[in-house]
Design an enzyme around this catalytic site. Structure first.
Site, PDB file in Angstrom:
ATOM      1  N   SER A   1       0.852  -1.206   0.000  1.00  0.00           N
ATOM      2  CA  SER A   1       0.000   0.000   0.000  1.00  0.00           C
ATOM      3  C   SER A   1       0.881   1.247   0.000  1.00  0.00           C
ATOM      4  O   SER A   1       2.085   1.175   0.298  1.00  0.00           O
ATOM      5  CB  SER A   1      -0.854  -0.030   1.272  1.00  0.00           C
ATOM      6  OG  SER A   1      -1.441   1.218   1.523  1.00  0.00           O
TER       7      SER A   1
ATOM      8  N   TYR B   1      -3.568  -0.549   9.895  1.00  0.00           N
ATOM      9  CA  TYR B   1      -3.352  -0.768   8.455  1.00  0.00           C
ATOM     10  C   TYR B   1      -1.930  -0.326   8.082  1.00  0.00           C
ATOM     11  O   TYR B   1      -1.204  -1.038   7.377  1.00  0.00           O
ATOM     12  CB  TYR B   1      -4.400   0.021   7.655  1.00  0.00           C
ATOM     13  CG  TYR B   1      -4.412  -0.276   6.178  1.00  0.00           C
ATOM     14  CD1 TYR B   1      -5.033  -1.413   5.670  1.00  0.00           C
ATOM     15  CD2 TYR B   1      -3.807   0.596   5.273  1.00  0.00           C
ATOM     16  CE1 TYR B   1      -5.054  -1.682   4.305  1.00  0.00           C
ATOM     17  CE2 TYR B   1      -3.826   0.336   3.907  1.00  0.00           C
ATOM     18  CZ  TYR B   1      -4.451  -0.807   3.426  1.00  0.00           C
ATOM     19  OH  TYR B   1      -4.455  -1.069   2.074  1.00  0.00           O
TER      20      TYR B   1
HETATM   21  P1  NAP Z   1     -11.643  -5.146  -1.170  1.00  0.00           P
HETATM   22  O1  NAP Z   1     -12.508  -4.917  -2.362  1.00  0.00           O
HETATM   23  O2  NAP Z   1     -12.162  -4.842   0.188  1.00  0.00           O
HETATM   24  O3  NAP Z   1     -11.074  -6.625  -1.238  1.00  0.00           O
HETATM   25  C1  NAP Z   1     -10.400  -7.237  -0.172  1.00  0.00           C
HETATM   26  C2  NAP Z   1     -10.401  -8.728  -0.374  1.00  0.00           C
HETATM   27  O4  NAP Z   1      -9.836  -9.363   0.784  1.00  0.00           O
HETATM   28  C3  NAP Z   1     -11.822  -9.270  -0.516  1.00  0.00           C
HETATM   29  O5  NAP Z   1     -11.831 -10.354  -1.406  1.00  0.00           O
HETATM   30  C4  NAP Z   1     -12.110  -9.745   0.889  1.00  0.00           C
HETATM   31  O6  NAP Z   1     -13.127 -10.692   1.008  1.00  0.00           O
HETATM   32  C5  NAP Z   1     -10.768 -10.339   1.248  1.00  0.00           C
HETATM   33  N1  NAP Z   1     -10.684 -10.590   2.672  1.00  0.00           N
HETATM   34  C6  NAP Z   1     -10.756  -9.695   3.671  1.00  0.00           C
HETATM   35  N2  NAP Z   1     -10.725 -10.315   4.859  1.00  0.00           N
HETATM   36  C7  NAP Z   1     -10.640 -11.652   4.595  1.00  0.00           C
HETATM   37  C8  NAP Z   1     -10.569 -12.801   5.404  1.00  0.00           C
HETATM   38  N3  NAP Z   1     -10.603 -12.737   6.735  1.00  0.00           N
HETATM   39  N4  NAP Z   1     -10.485 -14.003   4.806  1.00  0.00           N
HETATM   40  C9  NAP Z   1     -10.489 -14.100   3.450  1.00  0.00           C
HETATM   41  N5  NAP Z   1     -10.546 -13.039   2.630  1.00  0.00           N
HETATM   42  C10 NAP Z   1     -10.618 -11.824   3.197  1.00  0.00           C
HETATM   43  O7  NAP Z   1     -10.361  -4.246  -1.292  1.00  0.00           O
HETATM   44  P2  NAP Z   1      -9.264  -4.072  -2.436  1.00  0.00           P
HETATM   45  O8  NAP Z   1      -9.060  -2.627  -2.580  1.00  0.00           O
HETATM   46  O9  NAP Z   1      -9.551  -4.893  -3.627  1.00  0.00           O
HETATM   47  O10 NAP Z   1      -8.027  -4.643  -1.639  1.00  0.00           O
HETATM   48  C11 NAP Z   1      -7.173  -5.678  -2.103  1.00  0.00           C
HETATM   49  C12 NAP Z   1      -5.801  -5.491  -1.459  1.00  0.00           C
HETATM   50  O11 NAP Z   1      -5.236  -4.270  -1.949  1.00  0.00           O
HETATM   51  C13 NAP Z   1      -5.846  -5.363   0.060  1.00  0.00           C
HETATM   52  O12 NAP Z   1      -4.729  -6.003   0.625  1.00  0.00           O
HETATM   53  C14 NAP Z   1      -5.754  -3.866   0.267  1.00  0.00           C
HETATM   54  O13 NAP Z   1      -5.212  -3.528   1.525  1.00  0.00           O
HETATM   55  C15 NAP Z   1      -4.818  -3.488  -0.858  1.00  0.00           C
HETATM   56  N6  NAP Z   1      -4.834  -2.077  -1.253  1.00  0.00           N
HETATM   57  C16 NAP Z   1      -5.970  -1.480  -1.729  1.00  0.00           C
HETATM   58  C17 NAP Z   1      -5.919  -0.138  -2.087  1.00  0.00           C
HETATM   59  C18 NAP Z   1      -7.100   0.599  -2.631  1.00  0.00           C
HETATM   60  O14 NAP Z   1      -7.000   1.801  -2.837  1.00  0.00           O
HETATM   61  N7  NAP Z   1      -8.213  -0.036  -2.905  1.00  0.00           N
HETATM   62  C19 NAP Z   1      -4.745   0.570  -1.956  1.00  0.00           C
HETATM   63  C20 NAP Z   1      -3.617  -0.065  -1.465  1.00  0.00           C
HETATM   64  C21 NAP Z   1      -3.678  -1.393  -1.122  1.00  0.00           C
HETATM   65  P3  NAP Z   1     -14.615 -10.230   1.426  1.00  0.00           P
HETATM   66  O15 NAP Z   1     -15.191  -9.548   0.219  1.00  0.00           O
HETATM   67  O16 NAP Z   1     -15.272 -11.498   1.797  1.00  0.00           O
HETATM   68  O17 NAP Z   1     -14.463  -9.275   2.568  1.00  0.00           O
END
Ligand code: NAP
Length: 253
Positions: free
Chosen positions: A145, A158
């Protein structure tokens, strides 16, 4: 031919948290590059499975709650039962909790550290052992991130979890590079997914964020897929322990 080194035909990739968002785009991107994908989710990745099926990609749907580490052995076992090998792991599943640092609860600390850091480490450890048994090396990609580099606001666990993830990316790379295991990370900038719904709904924060991004737009899940295919490919064989920012220029500012 240089493009051949990006080809992932018949590789087996595990992607955690691919029912939506960045994980879904990563899973589809890897499949498009030739991978058989193992999706690890806590609920059925209905939309991802529909997209995989429509495109004719091979997809194994595994279920685990990654807040705990006790499902890891089964993830490896079931992947091997179906595909006989593992080539790529993407530790994408992640959560975020927003609360002032003064009031931040132990639960919000532990939950985030568990999913974002502890499970990513022990998944990597289990997969790296399998890579070594296979004697072919392998690729581990951690989704870090901007808060691997910066402090953030109201998200202390986080920040801790993603800073630690960038740190252990280097630590694991140092120990495993000699086995042709590449451990790297991608640090997405501000991407339009569920993870950032609250930020985008806050007009003042949304404007402030957009004004600071040189590319002048939120990132999309598809922006992450290409860099992930690259790090998963032979084209990245000499890249170890590095975190690539995919951030529209945010960190360059
Ligand atoms: P998201 O749409 O919230 O997706 C997160 C994923 O992680 C979902 O599939 C979620 O499943 C899964 N997850 C969460 N807790 C879990 C658990 N206990 N067991 C199994 N699966 C779990 O967010 P995203 O933005 O795509 O995030 C993906 C990654 O990118 C994350 O690591 C996030 O920190 C990172 N990231 C995102 C951003 C951004 O701007 N969006 C920026 C930097 C980094 P559920 O749907 O079932 O909750």
């Amino acid at each position: 031919m240089i493009l051949e080194s990006f080809n992932l035909q018949n590789k087996v990739a595990i992607v955690t948290g691919c029912n939506t968002g960045l994980g879904q785009a990563i899973a589809l991107g890897l499949a498009e590059a030739g991978c058989k994908v193992v999706g690890v989710n806590r609920s059925a990745p209905v939309q991802t499975m529909e997209k995989m099926e429509a495109a004719g990609y091979e997809f194994l749907d595994l279920r685990a709650d990654l807040i705990k580490q006790d499902g890891i052995a089964d993830i490896i076992k079931e992947t091997l039962q179906r595909f006989n090998k593992i080539d790529i792991l993407v530790n994408n599943a992640g959560i975020i909790r927003r609360e002032d640092a003064f009031d931040f609860s132990e639960e919000n600390w532990d939950d985030v550290m568990n999913v974002n850091t502890k499970t990513a480490f022990f998944m990597s450890q289990a997969v790296a052992k399998q890579f070594i048994a296979q004697k072919q090396g392998g690729k581990i990609i951690n989704i870090a991130s901007m808060l691997s580099f910066q402090g953030g606001i109201r998200v202390p666990s986080y920040t801790a979890s993603k800073s630690a993830l960038m740190g252990i990316t280097k630590a694991m790379a140092n120990e495993w590079a000699k086995f042709s295991i590449n451990v790297n990370a991608i640090a997405p900038g501000y991407m339009a997914t569920n993870n950032t719904t609250a930020l985008r709904a806050d007009e003042a924060r949304n404007t402030a964020i957009l004004e600071r991004i040189p590319a002048e737009r939120w990132g999309t899940p598809e922006d992450i897929a290409g860099p992930c295919v690259f790090l998963a490919s032979e084209a990245a064989n000499y890249i170890h322990g590095y975190t690539i920012a995919v951030d529209g220029g945010w960190l360059a500012r």
